[in-house]
Enzyme design. Sequence first.
Site, PDB file in Angstrom:
ATOM      1  CE  LYS A 167      -7.659  -0.017   5.928  1.00 51.88           C
ATOM      2  NZ  LYS A 167      -8.047   0.406   4.625  1.00 51.88           N
ATOM      3  CG  HIS A 188      -1.876   1.000   1.420  1.00 47.74           C
ATOM      4  ND1 HIS A 188      -1.599   2.294   1.780  1.00 47.74           N
ATOM      5  CD2 HIS A 188      -3.213   0.949   1.234  1.00 47.74           C
ATOM      6  CE1 HIS A 188      -2.733   2.996   1.832  1.00 47.74           C
ATOM      7  NE2 HIS A 188      -3.723   2.202   1.498  1.00 47.74           N
ATOM      8  CG  ASP A 193       0.557  -2.285   6.405  1.00 48.46           C
ATOM      9  OD1 ASP A 193      -0.324  -2.363   7.285  1.00 48.46           O
ATOM     10  OD2 ASP A 193       0.411  -1.644   5.344  1.00 48.46           O
ATOM     11  CD  GLN A 251      -6.901  -4.454   4.053  1.00 48.30           C
ATOM     12  OE1 GLN A 251      -7.854  -5.160   4.402  1.00 48.30           O
ATOM     13  NE2 GLN A 251      -7.057  -3.205   3.675  1.00 48.30           N
ATOM     14  CB  CYS A 311      -3.751   2.963  -1.769  1.00 52.49           C
ATOM     15  SG  CYS A 311      -5.022   4.172  -1.507  1.00 52.49           S
TER      16      CYS A 311
HETATM   17  N1  PMP Z   1      -1.757  -0.554   4.756  1.00 57.82           N
HETATM   18  C1  PMP Z   1      -2.710  -1.297   4.197  1.00 57.82           C
HETATM   19  C2  PMP Z   1      -2.382  -2.697   3.762  1.00 57.82           C
HETATM   20  C3  PMP Z   1      -3.977  -0.781   4.016  1.00 57.82           C
HETATM   21  O1  PMP Z   1      -4.931  -1.529   3.457  1.00 57.82           O
HETATM   22  C4  PMP Z   1      -4.241   0.541   4.427  1.00 57.82           C
HETATM   23  C5  PMP Z   1      -5.600   1.155   4.212  1.00 57.82           C
HETATM   24  N2  PMP Z   1      -6.177   0.878   3.001  1.00 57.82           N
HETATM   25  C6  PMP Z   1      -3.213   1.270   5.014  1.00 57.82           C
HETATM   26  C7  PMP Z   1      -1.990   0.689   5.173  1.00 57.82           C
HETATM   27  C8  PMP Z   1      -3.437   2.656   5.523  1.00 57.82           C
HETATM   28  O2  PMP Z   1      -4.356   2.607   6.574  1.00 57.82           O
HETATM   29  P1  PMP Z   1      -4.950   3.945   7.204  1.00 57.82           P
HETATM   30  O3  PMP Z   1      -5.492   4.730   6.062  1.00 57.82           O
HETATM   31  O4  PMP Z   1      -6.015   3.460   8.117  1.00 57.82           O
HETATM   32  O5  PMP Z   1      -3.837   4.637   7.902  1.00 57.82           O
END
Ligand code: PMP
Length: 561
Positions: free
Chosen positions: A226, A123, A200, A203, A363
């Site tokens: 999430k 991401h 990270d 998910q 993203c």
């Molecule tokens: N890492 C991953 C794998 C994500 O899916 C996301 C959100 N789509 C993020 C980071 C960023 O998360 P946040 O916008 O809640 O900070």
Amino acid sequence: MPTKLSESLRQHFPFFSSTQSEQCVYLDNAATSQKLQRVIDVTQQYYQERSVNVHRSSHQLAACVTEQFEQSRKTIQRFIGAKSHKEIVWTKGATESINLVASGLAKSYIKPGDSILVSALEHHANIVPWQQIAQTHNLQLKVMPVDSLGVLKLQASLELIDENTALVAIGHVSNALGNINPIADIINKAKQLGALTLIDGTQAVSHLAVNVQQLNCDFYVFSGHKMFGPTGIGVLYGKYHLLEQLPAYQLGGEMIKKVSFTDTTFQPPPLKFEAGTPNIAGVLGLSVACEFIQQHRDTFLQLEDHLYQQLLATLAEIPQVKLWGDKINSICIQSFTVEGVSHYDLAVLLDKRNIAVRAGHHCAMPLMHELSIDGTIRVSLAAYNSSQDIITFGAALKECIGFLSDSNVNSAEQAIATLATNAQLNQPMPIAESIQKAKSWDQTYRQLMLAGKSLIRLDPQYKTEGSAVHGCESQVWLRCRLEHGKLVLEGDSPSKIVRGLLAVIFETLSGKTTNQILEFNLAEYLVDLNLGKHLSESRGNGLSAVVNKIVAYCQLHNSEQ
Ligand code: PMP
């Protein structure tokens, strides 16, 4: 049995009983999940009955909420198997957690010549902070590769880890494709060579049981929203000795021990990283969400697997569908493309049928680049989704693909011909008029698709970064020029709907002077045509970016005249 389970699970989520949302088939859980009633209750209770600050005042209520706040840290500690609750730092979310680590390591740990390793699946939140510090500190940013379907190439990835690797940052689960990455192997190799690891887990945590001590990672990050929890709250887990070495991220109240005009001493972790008043309601809500997930983990796994297999079987029935990512080592996320059909068009039409999916790059632009695609449709499930959701989605998907396939444009031609006959015999009807006369949204989209056919398409040589319009989930190119003082517009997009929208704009603006265009209220005009939806600032809607680009061009050339 799964139906009964999912029905009883759904009762914990008020979204499914609200009249506005009950019609919606929500398959965008990777973007954010629905919120648990208990999470809503605990945050509301905080605001209604006990809105006090933590770690400051000594009155009873403040002491009670501070206790609850600190107990929440212990809940997270248990949730991810950390050694100590002092290793749990509250942040705004995964993004802030990663930025905190990246900026701290840049100040304290990383030296020129080091490399940072990320995977091609990341991401943007787990790329951009590392890329920035790599650029400013003269580091190499290396990328662990994926195969042609987007699955991490483990061996090649392991080979990239060497003595110069300062840190490996990788997602536990890919948000774009759902793959579960082989993080245990990667962490092992990194440890052998003395590299730090940041996982990270954004998910992962609501789908997989995580134990950071067993994983032996150095940092693990995730966001509350999430996992049925509130937005604006997240977690940074870090091994305590590393958190001790990491410099403070933000400075101010709460994170200090003693301040004078000449010097300041800081609190030990985790408070050292929690400057200012924290998101107290968010912390309390997140804690409740974690408890809920932990309590229902086995049920979740069973339901999610059942739904995911049903989804795969549904998609397998459609020959034009291509699935991306790993279907075995995967959570219940599936990304796919449909041959000859733009993901943007599909998402627009699915949305019209009240089916919420995500379309685009998710993203993860570098990943899309690696796979040579401009985006996918992503269905992301949660345990509260039902079998009926997937049946409804499957039927709608087939209908939308049919609608968008070329043979159906002929029926759009027929539709416009009928409208034209009603209006002015044998006179081609202006696009705007045909859209105004459309009686339903599907007629509108048919007219748009037909209008797109008349678009003067941009010669491929002009499809460059300079003509690209950013801000839409579909690729769009636009070229403006003046011929004898009159505007000439050319554009293109893989999306039939976007090409139609461009044709609508071009019809009314082409041939006008820059002055006339600056006086014309294009946004109002599009709203009048019921196309206002495509003007919203949401990332999925690029028309406003197109409009802005035309206006900027006219402003520039108007002042030059
Ligand atoms: N890492 C991953 C794998 C994500 O899916 C996301 C959100 N789509 C993020 C980071 C960023 O998360 P946040 O916008 O809640 O900070």
